[in-house]
Each structure stands twice: as structure tokens, then as C-alpha cells.
Write an enzyme that holds these catalytic residues in place. Structure first.
Site, PDB file in Angstrom:
ATOM      1  N   ARG A  42       4.874  -0.900  12.071  1.00 27.70           N
ATOM      2  CA  ARG A  42       3.568  -0.463  12.008  1.00 27.70           C
ATOM      3  C   ARG A  42       3.186  -0.413  13.767  1.00 27.70           C
ATOM      4  O   ARG A  42       3.760  -1.123  14.412  1.00 27.70           O
ATOM      5  CB  ARG A  42       2.664  -1.358  11.345  1.00 27.70           C
ATOM      6  CG  ARG A  42       2.818  -1.466   9.741  1.00 27.70           C
ATOM      7  CD  ARG A  42       2.424  -0.140   9.223  1.00 27.70           C
ATOM      8  NE  ARG A  42       2.542  -0.139   7.846  1.00 27.70           N
ATOM      9  CZ  ARG A  42       3.805   0.204   7.180  1.00 27.70           C
ATOM     10  NH1 ARG A  42       4.644   0.564   7.838  1.00 27.70           N
ATOM     11  NH2 ARG A  42       3.835  -0.011   5.747  1.00 27.70           N
ATOM     12  N   ARG A  85       6.559  -4.206  -1.129  1.00 27.07           N
ATOM     13  CA  ARG A  85       4.960  -3.949  -1.704  1.00 27.07           C
ATOM     14  C   ARG A  85       4.953  -2.389  -2.102  1.00 27.07           C
ATOM     15  O   ARG A  85       5.146  -1.617  -1.271  1.00 27.07           O
ATOM     16  CB  ARG A  85       3.963  -4.400  -0.775  1.00 27.07           C
ATOM     17  CG  ARG A  85       2.633  -4.139  -0.995  1.00 27.07           C
ATOM     18  CD  ARG A  85       1.573  -4.972  -0.301  1.00 27.07           C
ATOM     19  NE  ARG A  85       1.418  -4.302   0.879  1.00 27.07           N
ATOM     20  CZ  ARG A  85       0.506  -4.540   1.942  1.00 27.07           C
ATOM     21  NH1 ARG A  85      -0.145  -5.558   1.848  1.00 27.07           N
ATOM     22  NH2 ARG A  85       0.617  -3.807   3.085  1.00 27.07           N
ATOM     23  N   GLY A 132       4.144   1.121  -2.346  1.00 28.39           N
ATOM     24  CA  GLY A 132       3.269   2.046  -1.664  1.00 28.39           C
ATOM     25  C   GLY A 132       3.360   1.871  -0.013  1.00 28.39           C
ATOM     26  O   GLY A 132       2.745   2.625   0.681  1.00 28.39           O
ATOM     27  N   TYR A 174      -6.924   5.255  -2.215  1.00 27.15           N
ATOM     28  CA  TYR A 174      -7.761   5.063  -0.637  1.00 27.15           C
ATOM     29  C   TYR A 174      -7.470   6.035   0.209  1.00 27.15           C
ATOM     30  O   TYR A 174      -8.308   6.826   0.709  1.00 27.15           O
ATOM     31  CB  TYR A 174      -7.216   3.767  -0.011  1.00 27.15           C
ATOM     32  CG  TYR A 174      -7.698   3.498   1.222  1.00 27.15           C
ATOM     33  CD1 TYR A 174      -8.807   3.445   1.496  1.00 27.15           C
ATOM     34  CD2 TYR A 174      -6.809   3.532   2.309  1.00 27.15           C
ATOM     35  CE1 TYR A 174      -9.407   3.092   3.017  1.00 27.15           C
ATOM     36  CE2 TYR A 174      -7.182   3.583   3.805  1.00 27.15           C
ATOM     37  CZ  TYR A 174      -8.447   3.089   3.729  1.00 27.15           C
ATOM     38  OH  TYR A 174      -8.915   3.009   5.277  1.00 27.15           O
TER      39      TYR A 174
HETATM   40  N1  UFG Z   1       2.938  -7.592   5.142  1.00 25.78           N
HETATM   41  C1  UFG Z   1       3.954  -8.502   4.742  1.00 25.78           C
HETATM   42  N2  UFG Z   1       3.387  -9.721   4.116  1.00 25.78           N
HETATM   43  C2  UFG Z   1       2.120  -9.884   4.136  1.00 25.78           C
HETATM   44  C3  UFG Z   1       1.288  -8.529   4.484  1.00 25.78           C
HETATM   45  C4  UFG Z   1       1.604  -7.503   4.994  1.00 25.78           C
HETATM   46  O1  UFG Z   1       5.104  -8.429   4.855  1.00 25.78           O
HETATM   47  O2  UFG Z   1       1.748 -10.803   3.197  1.00 25.78           O
HETATM   48  C5  UFG Z   1       3.513  -6.435   5.861  1.00 25.78           C
HETATM   49  C6  UFG Z   1       3.320  -5.065   4.883  1.00 25.78           C
HETATM   50  O3  UFG Z   1       4.417  -4.706   4.024  1.00 25.78           O
HETATM   51  C7  UFG Z   1       3.557  -3.960   6.245  1.00 25.78           C
HETATM   52  C8  UFG Z   1       2.863  -4.585   7.384  1.00 25.78           C
HETATM   53  O4  UFG Z   1       2.950  -5.999   7.052  1.00 25.78           O
HETATM   54  O5  UFG Z   1       4.492  -3.610   6.362  1.00 25.78           O
HETATM   55  C9  UFG Z   1       1.330  -4.542   7.658  1.00 25.78           C
HETATM   56  O6  UFG Z   1       0.641  -4.750   6.558  1.00 25.78           O
HETATM   57  P1  UFG Z   1      -0.937  -4.660   6.473  1.00 25.78           P
HETATM   58  O7  UFG Z   1      -1.168  -5.090   4.911  1.00 25.78           O
HETATM   59  O8  UFG Z   1      -1.414  -5.542   7.406  1.00 25.78           O
HETATM   60  O9  UFG Z   1      -1.423  -3.249   7.015  1.00 25.78           O
HETATM   61  P2  UFG Z   1      -0.854  -1.878   6.206  1.00 25.78           P
HETATM   62  O10 UFG Z   1       0.107  -1.119   7.311  1.00 25.78           O
HETATM   63  O11 UFG Z   1      -0.586  -1.875   4.958  1.00 25.78           O
HETATM   64  O12 UFG Z   1      -2.452  -0.957   6.036  1.00 25.78           O
HETATM   65  C10 UFG Z   1      -2.926  -0.446   7.279  1.00 25.78           C
HETATM   66  C11 UFG Z   1      -4.288  -0.496   7.186  1.00 25.78           C
HETATM   67  C12 UFG Z   1      -4.826   0.266   5.909  1.00 25.78           C
HETATM   68  C13 UFG Z   1      -4.317   1.623   5.943  1.00 25.78           C
HETATM   69  C14 UFG Z   1      -2.598   1.613   5.926  1.00 25.78           C
HETATM   70  C15 UFG Z   1      -2.208   3.082   6.188  1.00 25.78           C
HETATM   71  O13 UFG Z   1      -4.818  -1.709   6.880  1.00 25.78           O
HETATM   72  O14 UFG Z   1      -6.206   0.462   5.861  1.00 25.78           O
HETATM   73  O15 UFG Z   1      -2.388   0.685   7.265  1.00 25.78           O
HETATM   74  O16 UFG Z   1      -0.997   3.191   5.365  1.00 25.78           O
HETATM   75  F1  UFG Z   1      -4.559   2.485   4.636  1.00 25.78           F
END
Ligand code: UFG
Length: 328
Positions: free
Chosen positions: A220, A281, A283, A141
Site C-alpha cells: 500500500r 481478506r 476484496g 464503498y
Molecule cells: N491488514 C492486515 N491485517 C489487519 C489489517 C490490515 O494484514 O488486521 C492489511 C490489509 O490486508 C492491507 C493493508 O494491511 O493489505 C492495509 O489495510 P487497511 O485496512 O489499513 O487499508 P486498506 O488498504 O484496506 O484501505 C484503504 C483505505 C480505504 C480505501 C482502500 C482502498 O482505508 O478507505 O484503502 O482500497 F477504500
């Protein structure tokens, strides 16, 4: 007033930006193949259900409307899915962008705002992350977005296309006035999943409590979708006024841990957030926080939402509009 094409305008960030562009008085048409987005997010009469690889429909649309600029959102966004189906992500995101770039070249459209991502940085060496940090995506992605950024950089140099790429951090919230909000299928994002846990009583899994952060959970940079939309408007204003191309982080510059989000959700909703600690998770970088000074200084942008609880409250408002008040 300018004539603007929004690709992916039926999605979460694209539809918010579309509504703001219309409120500004622009003439907006939306292209979306509805593979992920929802027709109900698009104001009536503006949706063209077209895939970016359908060059004859794209040509017809571009010929009919003679756009001044394009705001390009259309893409798949699920990091985990991209690792399972990399070809699909490269074809849809990088290939789709290239098809769009070729089409707008044919029709003389020379201004484009591109929705990029913090995922282009992979696991950053330090935070806050400046735009000059190494670009080392750790998912197809992130790579697919970086491929489009690279194409844009070369089109700027070689063919005079002017663009702004906005590298989003964690979009959240909703604009009540537009009646739209965050709807993904399947949902993978933290804040909607927290609300689902509140609604269903099925605990949310916190992905990892052993990171090198103050409370052990990932940090984040959450940015309200309306603030992201206003960053697109500022980028467009700059390009339409003859401004140069540029790449900008779009985040607030403030990071919050997963447990801080859960606490804010508990306070905002007045409800218990059921959760369990789980493994990491794959990555997930420990910490992603934007250095957003370039966006602030160059484009004069500033976020309106500066507290986590205000952002969570805004997302909670949409949750209740969509499902009815929880616990009733
Ligand atoms: N998380 C949990 N439990 C869940 C879902 C998320 O603990 O059920 C945590 C994740 O591990 C992360 C945080 O919550 O630490 C935020 O997770 P999200 O999935 O909401 O968002 P991400 O940071 O993974 O993803 C975002 C954007 C992507 C982008 C990425 C860049 O949504 O499109 O940042 O790394 F690619």
C-alpha cells in the site's frame, strides 16, 4: 481569508484539514452528524451537528455563513461493512453527497473539494496507478465514491460547479500540535491495529502471505494525514483562484508491504510486534500505489513525510498520547 464549510470535519482526515485551514487564517465551520466522528476533534464553537439529509438545517447553515467553498469528507469508510450493507453506503455516501450538492446549488456555492478514494480503481492492472486507469470499484464503498465523482463531473459540465476530487491512498499518522489522531470504531486499519497488538499482546493477523509481491503480503501507498491536509489546501487555493476542476491521486508514489509496516513499527517502538499469518481478506488488491505526478505538477504539492518510519512514528506518538506510553 475564505469562508469554508467542512463536512465530516469531526473525522480523522477532516479534522486535520480543519485545523490546517484555521491555521491558514480561513473562517471554518464544521458540519458532522457525529455518527462516526468525535466532537473533541473540532475546535470549540465551530461544530454544527447536522446530517446531510437534513435539508432545512443545511439550508440554515448555508444561509447564515455564505461559504466561498466546501470541503466534503462526510462519509462512511469501511470497505467490508459496505459489502454487508450496500444500501446504507449508497444512501449515506452517494445520497448524502447529492443532498449537499443540491443545497450548495441553492445557495450559490460553486467550489468544492471532494474526498475520494483509491478504491475507485478496484484491482488495478498495473502500478503506479494514473488517474486515467479504468474505474472498476470492487466494493459498494468504492462505487459510492465513484457515483459522487460522476455527479461532480456532470455538474462541472452542466452547471459550472468547480471541484477537485482527491483519491486518497492509505492515510496514516497524526499531527501532534492539534492533539488529534486516527480513531475509528471499530478499527480496521493496519497501523492502529499493529499498535493495539503491541499494547495487548494479542497477535495481529496478516491478511494473506501468498500475494504476487516480493514478500507475499499486500503493498500500500501510505500517506501522512498532514500531507493529505496540505493537498486539500492546495486544491482549495487553486479553486478559489479560479482554477479548473480536476481529479488527483493523493499518495506518495511509494509502496510498502504489510511486513515492512510491521518491521518499521518494531523499530520505531522498540517492541516486539506479535503477529500471525492468516488468510487473505476479501476484496484486498495485491498492490495499490499512486502515480501522484499530476497532483505534484498541477497543484505544486509535495509530501513532507517521505519515509515509512517517520509516518509510523507520528502515529505512535498519537497512540501514546491517547493510551499513555505502552509497557508502562
Ligand atoms: N491488514 C492486515 N491485517 C489487519 C489489517 C490490515 O494484514 O488486521 C492489511 C490489509 O490486508 C492491507 C493493508 O494491511 O493489505 C492495509 O489495510 P487497511 O485496512 O489499513 O487499508 P486498506 O488498504 O484496506 O484501505 C484503504 C483505505 C480505504 C480505501 C482502500 C482502498 O482505508 O478507505 O484503502 O482500497 F477504500
Amino acid at each position: 481569508m475564505a469562508r469554508i464549510l467542512v463536512t465530516g470535519g469531526a473525522g480523522y482526515i477532516g479534522s486535520h484539514t480543519t485545523h490546517y485551514l484555521l491555521a491558514r487564517g480561513h473562517d471554518v465551520q464544521v458540519l458532522d452528524d457525529l455518527s462516526k466522528g468525535y466532537a473533541h476533534n473540532v475546535p470549540k464553537g465551530r461544530l454544527h451537528v447536522v446530517n446531510l439529509h437534513d435539508s432545512s438545517s443545511l439550508d440554515q447553515l448555508l444561509a447564515a455563513h455564505r461559504f466561498d467553498a466546501v470541503v466534503h469528507f462526510a462519509a462512511f469508510i469501511a470497505v467490508g461493512e459496505s459489502a454487508r450493507e450496500p444500501e446504507r453506503y449508497f444512501r449515506n455516501n452517494a445520497g448524502g453527497s447529492l443532498a449537499l450538492l443540491e443545497a450548495i446549488e441553492r445557495h450559490g456555492v460553486r467550489r468544492l473539494v471532494f474526498s475520494s478514494t483509491a478504491a475507485v480503481y478496484g484491482n488495478p492492472e498495473r502500478v503506479p496507478i494514473p488517474e486515467s486507469a479504468p474505474l472498476l470499484p470492487v466494493s459498494p464503498y468504492g462505487e459510492s465514491k465513484l457515483m459522487t465523482e460522476t455527479a461532480l463531473k456532470w455538474l462541472d459540465a452542466c452547471s459550472g460547479l468547480r471541484y477537485v476530487a482527491l483519491r486518497y491512498f492509505n492515510a496514516c499518522g497524526a499531527e501532534a500540535a492539534f492533539g488529534i489522531g486516527e480513531e475509528h470504531e471499530p478499527e480496521t486499519h493496519l497501523i492502529p491495529l499493529v499498535f493495539r497488538a503491541i499494547r495487548t499482546g494479542v497477535p495481529l493477523t496478516v491478511f494473506g502471505g501468498d500475494y504476487a509481491t516480493p514478500d507475499g503480503t499486500c503493498i500500500r501507498d501510505y500517506i501522512h494525514v498532514s500531507d493529505l491536509a496540505s493537498a486539500h489546501l492546495a486544491a482549495l487555493d487553486s479553486l478559489l483562484a479560479g482554477g479548473a476542476s480536476g481529479v488527483f491521486n493523493a499518495g506518495t508514489g511509494r509502496g510498502y508491504s504489510v511486513l515492512e509496516v510491521l518491521r518499521a513499527a518494531g523499530e520505531v517502538t522498540g517492541k516486539k510486534v506479535p503477529f500471525v499469518m492468516g488468510p487473505r481478506r476479501e476484496g484486498d488488491p495485491a498492490e495499490l500505489v499512486a502515480d501522484s505526478s499530476k497532483l505534484r505538477k498541477t497543484l505544486g504539492w509535495a509530501p513532507q513525510y517521505d519515509s515509512l518510519s517517520a509516518m509510523v512514528e507520528s502515529a505512535w506518538g498519537f497512540e501514546n498520547r491517547r493510551h499513555g506510553p505502552a509497557g508502562t
